[in-house]
Design a protein around this motif. Structure first.
Motif, mmCIF file in Angstrom:
data_model
loop_
_atom_site.group_PDB
_atom_site.id
_atom_site.type_symbol
_atom_site.label_atom_id
_atom_site.label_comp_id
_atom_site.label_asym_id
_atom_site.label_seq_id
_atom_site.Cartn_x
_atom_site.Cartn_y
_atom_site.Cartn_z
ATOM 1 N N ASN A 128 9.088 11.565 6.180
ATOM 2 C CA ASN A 128 7.777 10.999 6.846
ATOM 3 C C ASN A 128 7.478 11.437 8.431
ATOM 4 O O ASN A 128 8.434 11.224 9.150
ATOM 5 C CB ASN A 128 8.325 9.692 7.322
ATOM 6 C CG ASN A 128 7.875 8.366 8.093
ATOM 7 O OD1 ASN A 128 6.618 8.869 8.481
ATOM 8 N ND2 ASN A 128 8.352 7.109 7.397
ATOM 9 N N SER A 188 0.737 -0.949 0.092
ATOM 10 C CA SER A 188 -0.265 -0.109 0.057
ATOM 11 C C SER A 188 0.566 1.624 0.444
ATOM 12 O O SER A 188 1.917 1.366 0.329
ATOM 13 C CB SER A 188 -0.709 -0.044 1.080
ATOM 14 O OG SER A 188 -0.942 -0.320 2.246
ATOM 15 N N TYR A 189 0.326 2.292 -0.111
ATOM 16 C CA TYR A 189 0.706 3.994 0.001
ATOM 17 C C TYR A 189 1.520 3.916 1.626
ATOM 18 O O TYR A 189 2.763 4.626 1.258
ATOM 19 C CB TYR A 189 -0.282 4.429 -0.084
ATOM 20 C CG TYR A 189 0.184 6.005 -0.313
ATOM 21 C CD1 TYR A 189 1.304 6.653 -1.182
ATOM 22 C CD2 TYR A 189 0.133 7.451 0.643
ATOM 23 C CE1 TYR A 189 1.671 7.700 -1.362
ATOM 24 C CE2 TYR A 189 0.191 8.248 0.026
ATOM 25 C CZ TYR A 189 1.359 8.475 -0.959
ATOM 26 O OH TYR A 189 1.908 10.049 -1.026
ATOM 27 N N ARG A 190 1.230 3.721 2.224
ATOM 28 C CA ARG A 190 1.925 3.498 4.031
ATOM 29 C C ARG A 190 3.563 2.734 3.243
ATOM 30 O O ARG A 190 3.839 3.690 4.364
ATOM 31 C CB ARG A 190 0.931 1.943 4.142
ATOM 32 C CG ARG A 190 1.165 2.489 5.779
ATOM 33 C CD ARG A 190 0.675 3.826 6.245
ATOM 34 N NE ARG A 190 0.738 3.262 8.218
ATOM 35 C CZ ARG A 190 0.330 4.623 8.575
ATOM 36 N NH1 ARG A 190 0.150 5.375 8.597
ATOM 37 N NH2 ARG A 190 0.956 4.101 10.168
ATOM 38 N N PRO A 239 5.446 1.833 -2.551
ATOM 39 C CA PRO A 239 4.978 -0.168 -2.037
ATOM 40 C C PRO A 239 5.226 -0.814 -2.869
ATOM 41 O O PRO A 239 6.099 -0.861 -4.326
ATOM 42 C CB PRO A 239 3.474 -0.004 -2.816
ATOM 43 C CG PRO A 239 3.136 2.281 -2.870
ATOM 44 C CD PRO A 239 5.002 2.329 -2.982
ATOM 45 N N ASP A 298 12.980 9.400 6.248
ATOM 46 C CA ASP A 298 12.688 9.943 5.208
ATOM 47 C C ASP A 298 12.371 11.178 5.625
ATOM 48 O O ASP A 298 11.371 11.598 6.704
ATOM 49 C CB ASP A 298 11.761 9.122 4.227
ATOM 50 C CG ASP A 298 11.285 9.831 3.092
ATOM 51 O OD1 ASP A 298 11.620 9.494 1.973
ATOM 52 O OD2 ASP A 298 10.806 11.094 3.274
ATOM 53 N N ARG A 350 5.603 4.315 1.785
ATOM 54 C CA ARG A 350 6.003 5.071 0.446
ATOM 55 C C ARG A 350 7.570 4.886 0.765
ATOM 56 O O ARG A 350 8.289 5.369 1.148
ATOM 57 C CB ARG A 350 5.400 6.077 0.001
ATOM 58 C CG ARG A 350 4.984 6.832 1.000
ATOM 59 C CD ARG A 350 4.230 7.283 0.046
ATOM 60 N NE ARG A 350 3.429 8.904 1.315
ATOM 61 C CZ ARG A 350 2.675 8.337 2.689
ATOM 62 N NH1 ARG A 350 1.658 7.263 2.951
ATOM 63 N NH2 ARG A 350 2.400 9.462 3.654
ATOM 64 N N PHE A 351 7.271 4.975 2.446
ATOM 65 C CA PHE A 351 9.200 5.140 3.431
ATOM 66 C C PHE A 351 9.573 4.292 3.684
ATOM 67 O O PHE A 351 10.626 4.621 4.099
ATOM 68 C CB PHE A 351 8.171 6.403 4.821
ATOM 69 C CG PHE A 351 7.417 7.790 4.053
ATOM 70 C CD1 PHE A 351 8.370 8.765 3.515
ATOM 71 C CD2 PHE A 351 6.222 8.023 4.980
ATOM 72 C CE1 PHE A 351 7.764 9.771 2.676
ATOM 73 C CE2 PHE A 351 5.866 8.956 4.408
ATOM 74 C CZ PHE A 351 6.134 9.653 3.850
#
Lengths: 176, 200
Positions: free
Chosen positions: B135, B32-34, B41, B132, B36-37
């Motif tokens: 983040n 998922s997009y979660r 994904p 990040d 990204r850090f």
């Protein structure tokens, strides 16, 4: 949680044992070379290290996995051979890698792979066994044939976007 | 090969080694997009390979990422632990909370416990978290844990900020530790209202 114990397989010349931390260097060295082009490489050291972790985690998840191949009398890792079933694989596979070209031509991969095919039939009780081989990997095609496996052109591909050969191992006669 | 992953208990949580049956929750977050850090994904194959690698990390390093479970229901909330893949400049304390489980202080509670274990049981003398810069939730958590940006420390690849955690002696019995405990108490029992925040 306990990361499960791995069995040890013994052949005439070889000991096949579970992967351990000290094997990571040889695994990473292999994946830094063009020799790894048919088995997912080459890759960066960081990717290769994670992949080595995956090899160990595979054992914990499935209870079977890839063995480190060693010669009797030496614990040095020569290659990684065994049972492989990552997410999305249509069927369970017996796979093989020798880390260095110097280990080729001595029947080591054959001896190790044969023990793993036998283990899959008799101990893991797999109903069928395949080996997925990339196009161009002539050495592995030759080994699959030497193991008695036959090209199965109807089999489902593990990575349809980059199709390869699927060799299917013949079920031994008289197997219960 | 065989090793035992210790189980850690906190007020609301049980931290255990990652098990095969926990994989669907991991996959949902890392595809998922979660993610990204955290290098995502990922596709489903990559997520499985990483999950297996998280387990392998334990065997290779002797520490790794715990799965965070709700003590009451057994549900998983995320992961926290020690992380040091190849080429990492230093051993890291890392965490991830599933997107629908955020805002309850679970990462704080789990990471505080994990850091205590790594310091007290494994003898870590320092630890960093590579974050990040975009983040913000994780930067905020690092700061609530008492970590501060270390401008001199080596980064992974120049795209991450290094937050250095307080040393073991700076945490033991400190106002910082009391503040963390108090914040966790507040999450665990919303009726418990500390007078002001020890850290904010």
């Amino acid at each position: 949680m306990t990361l499960i114990k791995t069995p040890t397989l013994e052949t005439d010349r070889l000991i096949l044992r579970g992967p351990k931390a000290s094997d990571a260097e040889a695994f990473m060295a292999f994946y830094a070379t063009e020799r790894s082009q048919f088995t997912g490489g080459p890759m960066t050291p960081r990717q290769a290290w994670n992949f080595f972790g995956t090899e160990i985690g595979h054992w914990a998840i499935h209870g079977f996995g890839m063995f480190i191949v060693t010669r009797k009398g030496s614990d040095a890792p020569l290659g990684i051979v065994g049972h492989w079933y990552p997410w999305g694989w249509p069927e369970k596979e017996v796979g093989w890698v020798l880390f260095e070209a110097a280990s080729e031509g001595q029947g080591i991969a054959f001896e190790a792979a044969k023990a793993c095919v036998d283990h899959a039939w008799r101990v893991l009780k797999w109903p069928t066994i395949v080996s997925y081989i990339a196009h161009g990997n002539d050495a592995s095609v030759a080994l699959a044939k030497r193991l008695g496996a036959l090209l199965d052109e109807e089999a489902v591909q593990p990575k349809p976007e980059t199709p390869g050969y699927v060799y299917r191992h013949p079920r031994p006669e008289g197997l219960a | 090969m065989s090793m035992q992953i210790p189980t850690l208990e906190t007020r609301r949580l049980v931290l255990r080694g990652p098990e095969p049956e926990d994989y669907p929750d991991f996959k949902a977050t890392f595809t998922s997009y979660r993610a990204r850090f955290m290098g995502g994904p990922l596709n489903a194959y990559e997520a499985w390979m990483l999950y297996a690698a998280e387990i392998g990390h334990w065997q290779i390093r002797g520490y790794g990422m715990w799965m965070i479970h709700d003590k009451a229901s057994g549900d998983t909330f995320g992961m926290a632990g020690g992380w040091k893949p190849a080429k990492w400049p230093e051993a890291e304390i890392a965490w991830v909370i599933w997107p629908d489980r955020g805002g309850k202080g679970y990462a704080l509670e789990a990471t505080h416990a994990v850091r205590g274990y790594l310091y007290d049981q494994l003898g870590w003398e320092t630890a960093v978290s590579y974050i990040d810069p975009k983040n913000l939730d994780s930067i905020r958590l690092a700061e609530r844990l008492g970590a501060a940006k270390d401008h001199d420390a080596a980064t992974i690849d120049g795209n991450d900020a290094v937050y250095r955690h307080p040393a073991p002696a700076e945490i033991m019995g400190s106002q910082l530790a009391h503040g963390i405990e108090m914040e966790i108490s507040h999450y665990a029992d919303p009726l418990f209202k500390p007078k002001g925040w020890a850290i904010d």
